[in-house]
Design a protein around this motif. Structure first.
Motif, PDB file in Angstrom:
ATOM      1  N   HIS A   1       0.818  -1.215   0.000  1.00 47.05           N
ATOM      2  CA  HIS A   1       0.000   0.000   0.000  1.00 47.05           C
ATOM      3  C   HIS A   1       0.856   1.270   0.000  1.00 47.05           C
ATOM      4  O   HIS A   1       0.549   2.238  -0.704  1.00 47.05           O
ATOM      5  CB  HIS A   1      -0.909   0.017   1.241  1.00 47.05           C
ATOM      6  N   LYS A   2       1.888   1.288   0.834  1.00 47.32           N
ATOM      7  CA  LYS A   2       2.711   2.496   0.936  1.00 47.32           C
ATOM      8  C   LYS A   2       3.344   2.830  -0.412  1.00 47.32           C
ATOM      9  O   LYS A   2       3.385   3.994  -0.831  1.00 47.32           O
ATOM     10  CB  LYS A   2       3.804   2.305   1.982  1.00 47.32           C
ATOM     11  N   THR A   3       3.842   1.829  -1.079  1.00 50.05           N
ATOM     12  CA  THR A   3       4.534   2.049  -2.346  1.00 50.05           C
ATOM     13  C   THR A   3       3.594   2.632  -3.396  1.00 50.05           C
ATOM     14  O   THR A   3       3.895   3.633  -4.041  1.00 50.05           O
ATOM     15  CB  THR A   3       5.127   0.719  -2.851  1.00 50.05           C
ATOM     16  N   VAL A   4       2.445   2.015  -3.570  1.00 47.57           N
ATOM     17  CA  VAL A   4       1.534   2.450  -4.624  1.00 47.57           C
ATOM     18  C   VAL A   4       0.927   3.805  -4.292  1.00 47.57           C
ATOM     19  O   VAL A   4       0.809   4.676  -5.172  1.00 47.57           O
ATOM     20  CB  VAL A   4       0.441   1.388  -4.854  1.00 47.57           C
ATOM     21  N   CYS A   5       0.522   4.023  -3.048  1.00 49.37           N
ATOM     22  CA  CYS A   5      -0.052   5.323  -2.689  1.00 49.37           C
ATOM     23  C   CYS A   5       0.959   6.449  -2.909  1.00 49.37           C
ATOM     24  O   CYS A   5       0.593   7.553  -3.343  1.00 49.37           O
ATOM     25  CB  CYS A   5      -0.524   5.318  -1.242  1.00 49.37           C
ATOM     26  N   ALA A   6       2.227   6.180  -2.614  1.00 47.30           N
ATOM     27  CA  ALA A   6       3.255   7.189  -2.861  1.00 47.30           C
ATOM     28  C   ALA A   6       3.398   7.464  -4.352  1.00 47.30           C
ATOM     29  O   ALA A   6       3.572   8.620  -4.772  1.00 47.30           O
ATOM     30  CB  ALA A   6       4.586   6.726  -2.266  1.00 47.30           C
ATOM     31  N   GLN A   7       3.329   6.433  -5.172  1.00 46.23           N
ATOM     32  CA  GLN A   7       3.397   6.631  -6.625  1.00 46.23           C
ATOM     33  C   GLN A   7       2.232   7.481  -7.116  1.00 46.23           C
ATOM     34  O   GLN A   7       2.411   8.384  -7.937  1.00 46.23           O
ATOM     35  CB  GLN A   7       3.396   5.277  -7.340  1.00 46.23           C
ATOM     36  N   VAL A   8       1.039   7.182  -6.618  1.00 51.75           N
ATOM     37  CA  VAL A   8      -0.154   7.906  -7.061  1.00 51.75           C
ATOM     38  C   VAL A   8      -0.057   9.375  -6.671  1.00 51.75           C
ATOM     39  O   VAL A   8      -0.267  10.286  -7.504  1.00 51.75           O
ATOM     40  CB  VAL A   8      -1.423   7.264  -6.461  1.00 51.75           C
ATOM     41  N   ALA A   9       0.268   9.654  -5.418  1.00 47.66           N
ATOM     42  CA  ALA A   9       0.364  11.044  -4.970  1.00 47.66           C
ATOM     43  C   ALA A   9       1.503  11.770  -5.663  1.00 47.66           C
ATOM     44  O   ALA A   9       1.391  12.956  -6.010  1.00 47.66           O
ATOM     45  CB  ALA A   9       0.543  11.085  -3.452  1.00 47.66           C
ATOM     46  N   ALA A  10       2.615  11.082  -5.883  1.00 47.04           N
ATOM     47  CA  ALA A  10       3.766  11.718  -6.533  1.00 47.04           C
ATOM     48  C   ALA A  10       3.414  12.169  -7.948  1.00 47.04           C
ATOM     49  O   ALA A  10       3.838  13.251  -8.386  1.00 47.04           O
ATOM     50  CB  ALA A  10       4.941  10.746  -6.558  1.00 47.04           C
ATOM     51  N   ASP A  11       2.655  11.370  -8.666  1.00 48.50           N
ATOM     52  CA  ASP A  11       2.244  11.780 -10.012  1.00 48.50           C
ATOM     53  C   ASP A  11       1.387  13.036  -9.977  1.00 48.50           C
ATOM     54  O   ASP A  11       1.517  13.923 -10.833  1.00 48.50           O
ATOM     55  CB  ASP A  11       1.471  10.640 -10.692  1.00 48.50           C
ATOM     56  N   VAL A  12       0.510  13.128  -9.009  1.00 47.51           N
ATOM     57  CA  VAL A  12      -0.373  14.286  -8.938  1.00 47.51           C
ATOM     58  C   VAL A  12       0.413  15.562  -8.646  1.00 47.51           C
ATOM     59  O   VAL A  12       0.186  16.611  -9.260  1.00 47.51           O
ATOM     60  CB  VAL A  12      -1.461  14.064  -7.871  1.00 47.51           C
ATOM     61  N   PHE A  13       1.375  15.470  -7.736  1.00 50.56           N
ATOM     62  CA  PHE A  13       2.110  16.669  -7.305  1.00 50.56           C
ATOM     63  C   PHE A  13       3.404  16.891  -8.085  1.00 50.56           C
ATOM     64  O   PHE A  13       4.110  17.875  -7.846  1.00 50.56           O
ATOM     65  CB  PHE A  13       2.436  16.576  -5.817  1.00 50.56           C
ATOM     66  N   GLY A  14       3.731  15.962  -8.995  1.00 52.76           N
ATOM     67  CA  GLY A  14       4.950  16.131  -9.777  1.00 52.76           C
ATOM     68  C   GLY A  14       6.212  16.007  -8.949  1.00 52.76           C
ATOM     69  O   GLY A  14       7.215  16.682  -9.216  1.00 52.76           O
ATOM     70  N   VAL A  15       6.191  15.156  -7.929  1.00 50.47           N
ATOM     71  CA  VAL A  15       7.355  14.976  -7.062  1.00 50.47           C
ATOM     72  C   VAL A  15       7.805  13.525  -7.123  1.00 50.47           C
ATOM     73  O   VAL A  15       7.148  12.669  -7.724  1.00 50.47           O
ATOM     74  CB  VAL A  15       7.019  15.369  -5.609  1.00 50.47           C
ATOM     75  N   ASP A  16       8.923  13.248  -6.472  1.00 48.48           N
ATOM     76  CA  ASP A  16       9.401  11.873  -6.388  1.00 48.48           C
ATOM     77  C   ASP A  16       8.638  11.132  -5.291  1.00 48.48           C
ATOM     78  O   ASP A  16       8.334  11.722  -4.246  1.00 48.48           O
ATOM     79  CB  ASP A  16      10.901  11.850  -6.082  1.00 48.48           C
ATOM     80  N   PRO A  17       8.309   9.873  -5.489  1.00 49.81           N
ATOM     81  CA  PRO A  17       7.591   9.138  -4.444  1.00 49.81           C
ATOM     82  C   PRO A  17       8.324   9.116  -3.106  1.00 49.81           C
ATOM     83  O   PRO A  17       7.684   8.955  -2.056  1.00 49.81           O
ATOM     84  CB  PRO A  17       7.463   7.729  -5.032  1.00 49.81           C
ATOM     85  N   ALA A  18       9.631   9.317  -3.128  1.00 46.47           N
ATOM     86  CA  ALA A  18      10.383   9.266  -1.884  1.00 46.47           C
ATOM     87  C   ALA A  18       9.990  10.375  -0.920  1.00 46.47           C
ATOM     88  O   ALA A  18      10.219  10.268   0.292  1.00 46.47           O
ATOM     89  CB  ALA A  18      11.880   9.336  -2.181  1.00 46.47           C
TER      90      ALA A  18
END
Length: 997
Positions: free
Chosen positions: A523-540
């Motif tokens: 869950h953590k990995t995918v949610c970070a990917q989803v949010a990162a795409d929206v905000f244009g940031v790195d998932p890290a």
């Protein structure tokens, strides 16, 4: 950004950054877990003074409770409390059930026990060891009753009834009719059907259940931590059972969970039980489920007996289906059952365009563990019937199976497609998936190999399975069990609410909180990917919190991790919440840059104006500013950078007046091909190749998706070849260890060929569907079809163990290679049946050996574990015996009898015993013959054990029996030899017996 000598390009000509969603990123969860820093239930910090619980469980499948004596347990130093059924009424009520029947299930048995392992008491002590010792001292009196173990037994006239107030073991009987199935069957040239049995099985998460509960006060209620996969609607069930408002039951999950696969829904009754134990003890209580408890008494997949028939045209086109189904739900209809029936109800026609359907569903109670959610619940049962039927049709009409599929699949241009019973299948191209499996799965090579193996006399077969995989369950589907009038009275129920919260902190960090408790999915990995795409940031830079808390987090009755709802619902809602917050940030940034909102770009960790990359500023700076300078916010923009979104798909309506229901929001598809070779000498099934083609809409992380597929495939393979819960005719559970409940390891699970195609769902925010359950639905029947093809048989029953396969081939197991042991007792006898014959040589004469057996003082020394032996009549004794089998050790109150006396040649030794862990009875003929100055002792015994001892499994019991026999004969030889050397006491004893006779 340094652009060198490149000219600035118009915004429309700049390639968008590569998205993170869709990329196979490694799991961010793995570092902590692989370095031993995972935080599982048993790792949780405890409040000082926390006590520990052990549960006293019923050794009987069906019995009246006639008394519970806790005095000895309470007298044990360190034991603080014992909770019994009589305590419950003051603080709790029975659990609610999904059908309107007067049945009651409390968190402890209060009148009867209805399955082996049902809790009857909880002992709370200063540590788990003392709690277990105290549990052994609780004395429970039972009046055994006849048990019903099979669906046929439960439905038979005169069968023992589990719940007298109901008056029947069939607690729900509903019939459904869609289209005109009667006319379709009357007009069809072929009516093809079969009867199937889907066995009870489960899964075995590495971590069993863990509950830490505390009673706070009458005002604040209860605080519970557990590795429950909810809370979903069962939070309401728990609160009602505890007689508190929902906001007085705080439920929190642990950061990590060692697997669930559906079965951890069964934690909820224990959460209630430990709340009550904590209330009685006046302190927090922790309980950790052991493996035997988990296998015997947690839950299982619902067993199903089903008759399925199809009306078939000459070309193989199916015009109608008929299901007549019985679900074995165990001793209680425990929420959310009968979900296993109705989750799949809307899509009972699978991926096929079948216009007519007749269904009859009967929910049956038996003396087994209550059934519940197991990965793919409902799917394995439905598709084992439907896909076995497809193979039967192809076989009887001599149609190539692939052609049969193509003729019956829903057309690719028909989506969204409304199935006969109401499912709205969102998207798909089933013919395309079949073509992909055929071309890239190497089917031509497998068919050639099949011909080659069969030409040399081998057994090789190819099986297929096509399944629709529902995801994001409609909360209203379960109400289909109620007639329309009852639904109208209760009010409509529908939807699948998901929630997510996304925020930005004062340093510009992005935080995500989801209402879903993961069990290894990432869950953590995918949610970070989803949010990162929206905000244009790195998932890290995105932090994801998955420690769920019902008191503080946003959630609703559908919240939780079940029914493959994460990708489509939870991750999609993260996208919606992040988009909402991004739009707010865009308005703030537009005010700062002095440009329209549409010109604001989030890319490469920066926020800037379109076409002016050099003026862009770091995301963290602009995103953090509203925390530090709220007075500079644009007019009309409220302070705060936190957005919570609740989402439900509008396509999920309540069941209509004709009982049609769209049971899920999205429907994936899987088409599997399995090639097997069967060893005719051993019955072993070897998977030569397994191809699984998935359409799960948009794939969010291919690496994690493939991991889910591999896990479901391994579990489905276990169901196909190994896993089954077995019960004796008396309801005794016989699969309590991994010696008898076999599960596949890496040695037995081949690497499947995984193929993907994507038809995005129009009904989910990201176009994603579920795929974590699919192979547990498709693999069991695909393997079964392959084995049936290899053996050329019409009917197969799971699991396809070597012994069962050999029986299908027409060969029984060979006789034992040594000894004159007779065949083992037939399956289905009460309890766990043991038998043996053998010989042993003793140094003493037959008269001495016989005399020892007739003397109570000497006999007490001979019987292993005998603490006391007192006369109870002529040649009858009462015994206090301690017996240990593996991890199970118990003290039995036994009766021993000697009969059929023929001194000094033979006698029969019989005994019965009862303990806190079960019952035992046995009888053995002992013969003595002189040989070389000593005695040749021959024994021939049969025994039955039930309860916890029976659950440890046949292999361990057989080994334990051999050890006990060896100990008995060693002691017998020593006693007889000592008597011979020390005098003639045995001759005097024998003389007295002869004079008496």
């Amino acid at each position: 950004m340094d652009t060198g000598n490149r000219p600035h390009l118009p915004a429309a000509d700049i390639a968008p950054p590569r998205p993170h969603v869709g990329q196979g990123r490694e799991r961010v969860e793995d570092q902590a877990i692989l370095t031993g820093r995972g935080r599982y239930g048993d790792d949780a910090a405890l409040r000082p003074g926390t006590l520990h619980a052990a549960i006293v469980r019923s050794p009987h499948a069906h019995a009246r409770l006639t008394g519970i004596d806790v005095a000895k347990a309470m007298a044990l130093p360190g034991v603080r409390a014992v909770l019994v059924g009589a305590d419950l009424a003051a603080w709790s009520r029975p659990f609610v059930v999904g059908v309107k029947q007067p049945m009651e299930q409390w968190s402890l048995a209060v009148d009867k026990v209805r399955y082996v392992g049902e809790p009857v008491a909880v002992v709370v002590a200063e540590n788990r060891y003392l709690a277990e010792d105290g549990a052994d001292l609780v004395q429970v009196s039972y009046e055994p009753l006849a048990a019903v173990v099979t669906v046929e037994d439960a439905c038979a006239e005169g069968a023992a009834v589990l719940h007298e107030k109901v008056g029947s073991n069939v607690v729900s009987d509903r019939s459904f009719r869609y289209g005109d199935p009667e006319a379709a069957f009357a007009a069809a040239p072929h009516r093809i059907g079969l009867t199937i049995r889907y066995p009870r099985n489960s899964c075995t998460p590495i971590e069993c259940a863990v509950v830490v509960a505390e009673y706070l006060s009458a005002q604040d209620g209860y605080d519970v931590q557990s590795n429950f996969m909810g809370p979903f609607s069962l939070h309401t069930v728990m609160a009602l059972a505890l007689k508190v408002p929902g906001n007085r039951l705080r439920h929190r999950t642990f950061p990590d969970s060692g697997g669930s696969f559906g079965v951890k829904q069964a934690v909820f009754p224990y959460a209630v039980l430990m709340c009550l134990a904590a209330r009685k003890a006046g302190a927090p209580v922790k309980w950790v489920e052991d493996r035997l408890e988990h296998l015997a008494a947690a839950t299982s997949a619902t067993g199903r007996l089903s008759r399925i028939e199809a009306a078939v045209q000459a070309d193989g086109r199916i015009t109608a289906l008929s299901y007549d189904q019985y679900d074995d739900c165990g001793g209680y209809l425990r929420a959310p059952e009968p979900a296993t029936f109705y989750r799949m109800h809307g899509c009972l026609t699978g991926p096929y365009d079948i216009p007519n359907l007749a269904v009859r569903n009967r929910v049956v109670l038996t003396n087994k563990t209550p059934a519940g959610l197991v990965r793919g619940f409902g799917g394995p049962q439905v598709y084992f019937a439907l896909e076995r039927l497809m193979q039967r049709i192809a076989r009887e009409l001599d149609i190539d199976p692939l052609e049969l599929y193509r003729r019956n699949f829903i057309a690719a241009d028909a989506f969204p497609y409304r199935a006969t019973a109401g499912a709205l299948l969102d998207s798909g191209n089933y013919q395309g998936a079949l073509d992909l499996a055929q071309s890239r799965g190497g089917l031509a090579e497998l068919l050639a190999r099949c011909d080659e193996v069969r030409a040399r006399g081998g057994l090789y077969g190819i099986g297929y399975a096509a399944i629709v995989e529902p995801s994001i369950s409609n909360m209203g589907y379960i109400t289909t069990v109620l007639p329309r009038e009852a639904r109208e009275k209760a009010g409509p129920k529908n939807g699948a609410i998901a929630s997510a919260t996304v925020s930005v902190d004062p340093l510009g960090g992005v935080n995500v909180v989801v209402a879903s408790a993961p069990a290894g999915q990432g869950h953590k990995t995918v949610c970070a990917q989803v949010a990162a795409d929206v905000f244009g940031v790195d998932p890290a830079v995105v932090s994801v919190n998955i420690e769920f808390d019902t008191q503080k987090d946003g959630w609703s009755v559908a919240a939780g991790n079940y029914s493959s709802r994460f990708a489509g619902a939870v991750a999609g809602t993260v996208h919606l919440a992040a988009t909402k917050l991004r739009d707010k940030l865009a308005g703030i940034a537009a005010h700062q840059f002095g440009c329209p909102v549409d010109d604001i770009v989030f890319s490469e960790g920066k926020i800037g104006r379109r076409g002016e990359p050099d003026a862009a500023q770091p995301f963290a700076r602009i995103a953090a500013n509203p925390h530090w300078a709220p007075a500079l916010l644009p007019p009309g923009v409220e302070p705060g950078l936190r957005e919570t979104v609740f989402w439900t798909p509008p396509q999920l309506s309540a069941p209509d007046d004709e009982d049609r229901v769209n049971t899920s929001a999205a429907y994936g598809f899987a088409f599997d091909v399995c090639a097997v070779e069967v060893d005719p000498a051993t019955g072993r099934v070897r998977i030569d190749r397994y191809v699984t083609t998935h359409d799960a809409g948009r794939i969010l992380n291919p690496a994690l998706a493939d991991g889910q597929i591999r896990g479901a495939f391994a579990q489905g393979l276990g169901a196909a070849l190994m896993e089954e819960f077995r019960y004796g005719q008396d309801g005794s559970f016989q699969s309590g260890t991994f010696a008898d409940y076999l599960v596949p390891t890496t040695c037995e699970v081949p690497e499947p060929v995984i193929l993907h195609m994507e038809t995005p769902s129009p009904f989910t925010p990201l176009g994603a569907k579920g795929l974590g359950e699919g192979n547990n639905m498709s693999t069991p029947v695909c393997v079964a079809n392959a084995v049936a093809d290899a053996l050329g048989v019409d009917d197969v029953t799971l699991p396809l163990t070597p012994a069962r396969v050999m029986s299908l081939i027409g060969m029984e197991d060979p006789p034992p290679s040594a000894g004159a042991a007779r065949p083992a007792p037939a399956a289905g006898k009460a309890g766990k049946s043991l038998s043996a014959r053998g010989e042993v040589r003793l140094a003493a004469a037959p008269e001495a050996v016989f005399a020892v057996l007739m003397d109570p003082v000497a006999l007490a020394k001979v019987i292993p574990g005998c603490n006391a032996l007192t006369p109870a009549g002529e040649n009858r004794y009462r015994a206090d015996v301690t017996v240990g089998v593996g991890m199970i050790k118990a003290r039995y109150a036994a009766e021993v009898a000697l009969s059929d006396l023929d001194p000094p040649r033979s006698l029969r030794l019989s005994g019965t015993g009862i303990s806190s862990v079960g019952t035992a009875k046995g009888s053995g003929l002992v013969t003595l013959a002189p040989q070389d100055g000593g005695t040749l002792l021959s024994y021939d015994y049969e025994a039955e054990v039930s309860g916890k001892v029976a659950a440890v499994g046949g292999r361990m019991l057989e080994g334990a029996a051999r050890i006990v026999l060896r100990q008995l004969f060693d002691q017998l030889g020593r006693q007889a030899g000592g008597g011979a050397a020390g005098g003639s006491w045995w001759r005097r004893l024998l003389g007295r017996w002869r004079r008496k006779s």
